[in-house]
Enzyme design. Structure first.
Site, mmCIF file in Angstrom:
data_model
loop_
_atom_site.group_PDB
_atom_site.id
_atom_site.type_symbol
_atom_site.label_atom_id
_atom_site.label_comp_id
_atom_site.label_asym_id
_atom_site.label_seq_id
_atom_site.Cartn_x
_atom_site.Cartn_y
_atom_site.Cartn_z
ATOM 1 C CG ASP A 109 -2.019 -3.875 -10.112
ATOM 2 O OD1 ASP A 109 -0.852 -3.337 -9.515
ATOM 3 O OD2 ASP A 109 -2.694 -4.403 -9.577
ATOM 4 C CD GLN A 110 -4.601 -2.999 -15.963
ATOM 5 O OE1 GLN A 110 -4.462 -3.617 -16.771
ATOM 6 N NE2 GLN A 110 -5.442 -3.481 -15.115
#
Length: 348
Positions: free
Chosen positions: A178-179
């Site tokens: 996600d990052q």
């Protein structure tokens, strides 16, 4: 025309249908570069980050999540029911003036809402649509619902981490895929906007978090294709015996020939002298810590533009700018398609 001192994306309007980090973090980076971002949530489907902790009684808990504030500071908030036909029409009015649409719903959700990318491209040919998903727009697993940990497993990353028999995932506190997708997606959107300026046509960007995570271990894929896949060594790689983690009187240290560096946790990072550069963390205008800005411009200082807006705080302003009359907006409020609070607490 934006003035010469304006930020690179000044004048760009972004409609953000993103949730959690992958989508919302992408539009936050666009905002940091000067775009105006409107975060759109439904009364019956708010961003799950608002529910990261248990909601407290008799409070507007949906406006109090620090995790939500991390990736939504400075965005305008529109709480609009996209399942309602009138709500959909209001969104279309908003998209008429937009340059970018960011979404990371489960595949098929936009189609169910009548907002499929192909239809939006026909209706808004200059719009850049960024679809961030776990598996991509097509393929046999396109409908799979994934989280960061499952993506690390299916992408091959977890097989390389940890030591001994058990793979290790980063877990809820990080969710590595996600990052990193935020950085790649924001870059792809900027490239698509440059292409639109050249051709006059927008585009639909298909961004798979699983594929991106696999790309980031590309050297391992090459090794595996050559018949030399890497085992999971963890902290004991026999090919590099001098590179390791050791524990001494100062705590854990990363060691290599000729040097050592401390293994720092969050508290040590915050206290470090270089932390003030603002790349990792900044403060919003209300003094609350928020994620920093991971890039710097030589001639302009980037900063957090605003605090996190309350849910639906900008309903009337956003829709009025889109051309809706006061009477029309009141109608949406009266029927519950426009709100300032969730209808219910989502199932945990």
């Amino acid at each position: 025309m934006p003035p010469e001192t304006a930020l690179p994306l000044a004048g760009i309007r972004v409609v953000d249908l993103g949730w959690i980090t992958a989508g919302a973090g992408t539009s936050a980076l666009l905002l940091d570069l000067g775009a105006e971002v409107t975060k759109v949530e439904g009364p019956g489907a708010v961003d799950p980050f608002r529910l990261w902790d248990e909601p407290g009684p008799d409070t507007d808990w949906w406006n109090r999540s620090p995790f939500f504030a991390f990736t939504n500071r400075g965005k305008r908030s529109l709480c609009l029911d996209l399942k309602d036909p009138d709500g959909q029409q209001a969104l279309f009015r908003l998209l008429e003036q937009a340059d970018v649409l960011v979404e990371n719903y489960r595949r098929g959700v936009l189609v169910q809402l009548g907002l499929d990318a192909a239809g939006l491209r026909r209706r808004f040919p200059r719009l850049v649509i960024a679809s961030i998903s776990s598996q991509g727009e097509d393929g046999p697993e396109r409908d799979m619902i994934s989280f960061g940990s499952t993506l690390e497993a299916t992408a091959g990353l977890a097989a390389l981490t940890g030591a001994g028999q058990a793979p290790v995932v980063t877990g809820r506190d990080m969710n590595y895929p996600d990052q990193v997708v935020c950085l790649f997606a924001a870059g792809a959107i900027v490239a698509a906007l440059i292409e639109r300026d050249r051709t006059g046509q927008g585009s639909h960007l298909d961004l798979s978090q699983r594929e991106l995570t696999t790309f980031l271990i590309g050297e391992e894929l090459i090794a595996a294709a050559a018949g030399a896949a890497s085992p999971r060594f963890g902290n004991a790689n026999p090919a590099e015996p001098a590179e390791r983690l050791v524990r001494d009187t100062q705590g854990w240290q990363a060691e290599w020939p000729g040097g050592q560096a401390p293994v720092r946790d969050g508290r040590a990072l915050v206290a470090s002298s270089e932390f003030g550069r603002g790349t990792a963390m900044l403060h919003d205008p209300d003094g609350r810590p928020v994620k920093g800005i991971p890039f710097r411009l030589a001639n302009r200082r980037l900063s957090v533009k605003g605090a996190c807006h309350k849910l639906g705080a900008d309903n009337r302003a956003v829709l009025a700018e889109a051309g809706l009359t006061d009477r029309h907006i009141t109608m949406l409020e009266d029927k519950g398609a426009l709100a300032t609070a969730p209808r219910r607490i989502a199932a945990r």
